[in-house]
Every structure is written in C-alpha cells, then in structure tokens.
Design an enzyme around this catalytic site. Structure first.
Site, PDB file in Angstrom:
ATOM      1  N   ASP A 142       0.820  -1.207   0.000  1.00 50.92           N
ATOM      2  CA  ASP A 142       0.000   0.000   0.000  1.00 50.92           C
ATOM      3  C   ASP A 142       0.858   1.263   0.000  1.00 50.92           C
ATOM      4  OD1 ASP A 142      -2.025   1.854   0.341  1.00 50.92           O
ATOM      5  OD2 ASP A 142      -2.302   1.418   2.466  1.00 50.92           O
ATOM      6  N   SER A 172      -0.184   4.191   2.787  1.00 46.69           N
ATOM      7  CA  SER A 172       0.020   4.136   4.234  1.00 46.69           C
ATOM      8  C   SER A 172       1.462   3.725   4.486  1.00 46.69           C
ATOM      9  CB  SER A 172      -0.963   3.166   4.899  1.00 46.69           C
ATOM     10  OG  SER A 172      -0.710   1.826   4.498  1.00 46.69           O
ATOM     11  N   ASN A 218       2.578   1.847   7.630  1.00 46.72           N
ATOM     12  CA  ASN A 218       2.805   0.814   8.646  1.00 46.72           C
ATOM     13  C   ASN A 218       2.704  -0.594   8.082  1.00 46.72           C
ATOM     14  OD1 ASN A 218       1.653   3.243  10.413  1.00 46.72           O
ATOM     15  ND2 ASN A 218       2.863   1.911  11.732  1.00 46.72           N
ATOM     16  N   TRP A 268       1.622  -4.251   9.395  1.00 47.41           N
ATOM     17  CA  TRP A 268       0.995  -4.956  10.509  1.00 47.41           C
ATOM     18  C   TRP A 268       0.286  -6.205  10.011  1.00 47.41           C
ATOM     19  CZ3 TRP A 268      -4.185  -6.047  10.878  1.00 47.41           C
ATOM     20  CH2 TRP A 268      -5.077  -5.265  10.121  1.00 47.41           C
ATOM     21  N   TYR A 313     -10.194   3.019  10.157  1.00 48.39           N
ATOM     22  CA  TYR A 313     -10.786   3.249   8.843  1.00 48.39           C
ATOM     23  C   TYR A 313     -12.281   3.396   9.056  1.00 48.39           C
ATOM     24  CZ  TYR A 313     -11.445  -1.750   9.371  1.00 48.39           C
ATOM     25  OH  TYR A 313     -11.766  -2.990   9.866  1.00 48.39           O
ATOM     26  N   ASP A 326      -1.970   5.883  -5.208  1.00 46.73           N
ATOM     27  CA  ASP A 326      -2.251   4.992  -4.087  1.00 46.73           C
ATOM     28  C   ASP A 326      -2.600   3.587  -4.562  1.00 46.73           C
ATOM     29  OD1 ASP A 326      -3.023   3.761  -1.761  1.00 46.73           O
ATOM     30  OD2 ASP A 326      -4.566   5.207  -1.227  1.00 46.73           O
ATOM     31  N   THR A 378      -5.825   1.750  -2.935  1.00 46.97           N
ATOM     32  CA  THR A 378      -7.195   2.120  -3.265  1.00 46.97           C
ATOM     33  C   THR A 378      -7.499   1.621  -4.663  1.00 46.97           C
ATOM     34  OG1 THR A 378      -7.171   4.076  -1.849  1.00 46.97           O
ATOM     35  CG2 THR A 378      -8.793   4.041  -3.616  1.00 46.97           C
TER      36      THR A 378
END
Length: 366
Positions: free
Chosen positions: A88, A91, A93, A95, A131, A272, A275
């Site tokens: 992505d 963003s 991070n 996880w 989100y 992005d 998305t």
C-alpha cells in the site's frame, strides 16, 4: 470467505532486486457481498476512500479498501510465518494479525506467533489504525521480515490485538505493508522500505508497480529497480508536492473532448496502490454496459503530459452490471480538492516510486 493465494517469490538475476508477484482475486466488495454483510456495513457508516489522508488523530488511519484485489505474500520470523498483505503506497505501517487477538477477523486469518520465532523482540509500544468501518489496535514488535528475496533485519511491525467489527473478517488479506513516507507512520514505526534502503538491500532507492487488468496474471512490485519490458515509451517524471504520501500536482485532473470537467485550476492527487478506484469529490454511478463503446477517453493532465484512460479502464464490469470507476467522498474538513489515483489508473500506467529524487514516474503499461 478467505482468499486462497498462489504466490511465488521471484529472485532476479541482478543483485539487490526483488520482484514480488501480486495476485488479483475477488474484490473486498464482492467478499463482503458473498458474506452477507455488505449492506449492514454500508448502513453502519458510509466508507470514505480519502479518510486516511485527513486523520483526526496522531495515528495513521486506513481507508475503506472496498474493491481492493491486488495482494502478495511476505514472511515474518525465524522460521518464516507467511502472510498475505496489501502493498500500500497510501500508508506507512506494516501490521499483521497475531495470536494475541481473538477478534473474528484474526481467527479466520493467519496470525503471527512470537513464541515460534527465535528472532522476535517484543516491545510495550502500542499501535493503532482506523478506517471507516472498524479498527485495529495492537503492539509493536521487531523481527526479520522477508519480502521476495530480501531479508530485512529488525523490522518493526504491528501485531494486532483487536480488530473489531465485520469488515476485516471478510477481507481477502491478512494485513498491510505500507510504502509511504515515515512521517505518517503510526507510533513512529520505520517503514520497511526505509530499512531496505538504510541496510543497503536495494540497488536503487525506488520501487515500481505493474498491475495487470482483468484477471490476467503477471502483476508485481519490484523493489530496487525498473523493468522497462512492462511499459512503452519513456517514463514521465513528476515531482512530489509532499513527501508523506506519494502526492503530486495535477494541471487539469480530468478532461473530456479536450475540455476540463474537474480540477480546472489544478489540484493535488495521491498515487495509491491501496485504493482500487479513482476517488474524488464526485459521485459513483451505474452505467449501461451497452454504452461503454460510446464513452470518450478521460484524460489526466499531469506535469504537462496527458494520461488518457479509455472507458474500458474506468468502467467496472462485474456480474453483468457496469459501474463508474470514480468513487466520491466528502472530506472531513474544508480543504483543497484532492484526488486519489488508485488501481484503475495504475493498471493502465506502470508506476515508479523514487525515494532518492522525490518523484513518481509513469508510462503506459503493456
């Protein structure tokens, strides 16, 4: 329904290059519909694809990835534990679910078990992402993360402890691998590509993305290089206007028949990969499939270069119905016009994300 993935890790002949195959499967919208929860989730809160760009807290929110479908595999720990993640660019991070989490979204996805890894190092630092229809909260840890043929030592990542709600329970992925800049990372966690650069694991401080249309195989993320066999002509290099997201300035965002129909005086856009649609302050709508051949190209004018999209690219076809690939949103605060160039755009254009020079490169994909 959990998506089964057949993903292999491809090591290129040249050192310090790593190509990770991406698989395009069922969209999240379709997974939620098949699970019988789409209507309830949309009634609870209408998703905003721009939510993560305008956080109301210090943490890094995640957008509602309703139509996301490109995912790849990574492994964490020694011996490796595999996970399906979204690569992505919107963003920062990394996880994954963990054994500390008993939420439904965790129990029906792969969960990281620190006790099974001899290289894991725990912390007490919390991490959280939000989100439109749910959230993830957890704790940060460090371990070896393998992406393609690259092993990143002491990579910080989030281990989810709770993932409330139904949304992530039906997601066809386990977690997220953020590729944006460190200044938007929740809890100050260093993004994985920053560690790839600082540890000398990539030939160049850039990565590139190629997404195939429809259900063709061949999509990938290439860390450390550019593969010019997947695009035609030359790359158009566009300077970033902010080094947080991959944000660029658009001259005239959309034109039809040579005339601007949106963003007539210039605006900002974020490239992005997390998305699926093209999102902006507009409305999505249904269209008749029989009219697709009559629709014009929509042209994005960026840095003086035209980037046309044919109607076959910006009209989504699924189960005999057709819908505009433009998704509308309302910004939470008064701000300048912002557009999101998601996978519909990236399927048409090979994209290079250049950290060394602060630029995005685009060229027509083959």
């Amino acid at each position: 329904m959990k998506l089964l993935l057949l993903l292999s890790l491809v090591a290129l002949a040249q050192c310090h290059l790593s190509k990770i195959k991406l698989h395009r499967g069922k969209s999240l919208r379709r997974a939620l519909l098949d699970g019988g929860v789409l209507g309830r989730i949309l009634l609870q809160q209408s998703p905003s694809p721009a939510a993560k760009y305008h956080p109301t807290t210090a943490t890094e929110p995640l957008a509602n990835y309703m139509d996301v479908s490109y995912v790849g595999t990574i492994s964490i720990g020694t011996p490796p534990q595999e996970f399906t993640v979204i690569f992505d660019t919107g963003s920062a991070n990394l996880w994954v679910p963990s054994v500390y989490c008993s939420s439904r979204a965790c129990t029906n996805h792969r969960r990281f078990d620190p006790a099974r890894s001899s290289t894991y190092r725990g912390t007490t630092t919390s991490v959280a992402t939000w989100y439109g229809t749910g959230s993830m909260v957890g704790v940060l840890g460090y371990d070896t993360v393998t992406v393609g043929n690259i092993q990143v030592q002491n990579q910080v990542f989030g281990l989810s402890q709770a993932e409330p709600g139904s949304f992530l329970a039906h997601a066809p992925f386990d977690g997220f691998l953020g590729l944006a800049f460190p200044n938007i990372s929740s809890s100050g966690a260093t993004p994985i590509f920053d560690n790839m650069m600082s540890q000398g694991l990539v030939s160049q401080d850039l990565f590139s993305i190629y997404l195939t249309p429809n259900k063709r195989n061949g999509s990938f993320v290439l860390f450390g290089g550019i593969d010019d066999t997947y695009f035609t002509g030359n790359l158009s290099w566009i300077p970033l206007t902010a080094q947080s997201y991959w944000q660029i300035k658009v001259d005239r965002y959309i034109t039809m028949y040579g005339r601007p129909i949106a963003c007539p005086y210039g605006c900002q856009a974020i490239v992005d990969s997390g998305t699926s649609l093209l999102a902006g302050p507009t409305r999505s709508y249904l269209v008749s499939c029989s009219f697709i051949r009559l629709l014009p190209d929509i042209v994005f004018v960026i840095a003086g270069t035209q980037f046309p999209l044919p109607p076959q690219a910006y009209i989504l076809q699924e189960d005999g119905s057709c819908m505009s690939g433009f998704e509308g949103y309302t910004l939470p605060t008064a701000t300048s016009e912002l557009w999101i160039l998601g996978d519909i755009f990236l399927r048409h254009y090979y994209s290079v994300f250049d950290r060394a020079n602060g630029m995005v490169g685009l060229a027509p994909a083959v």
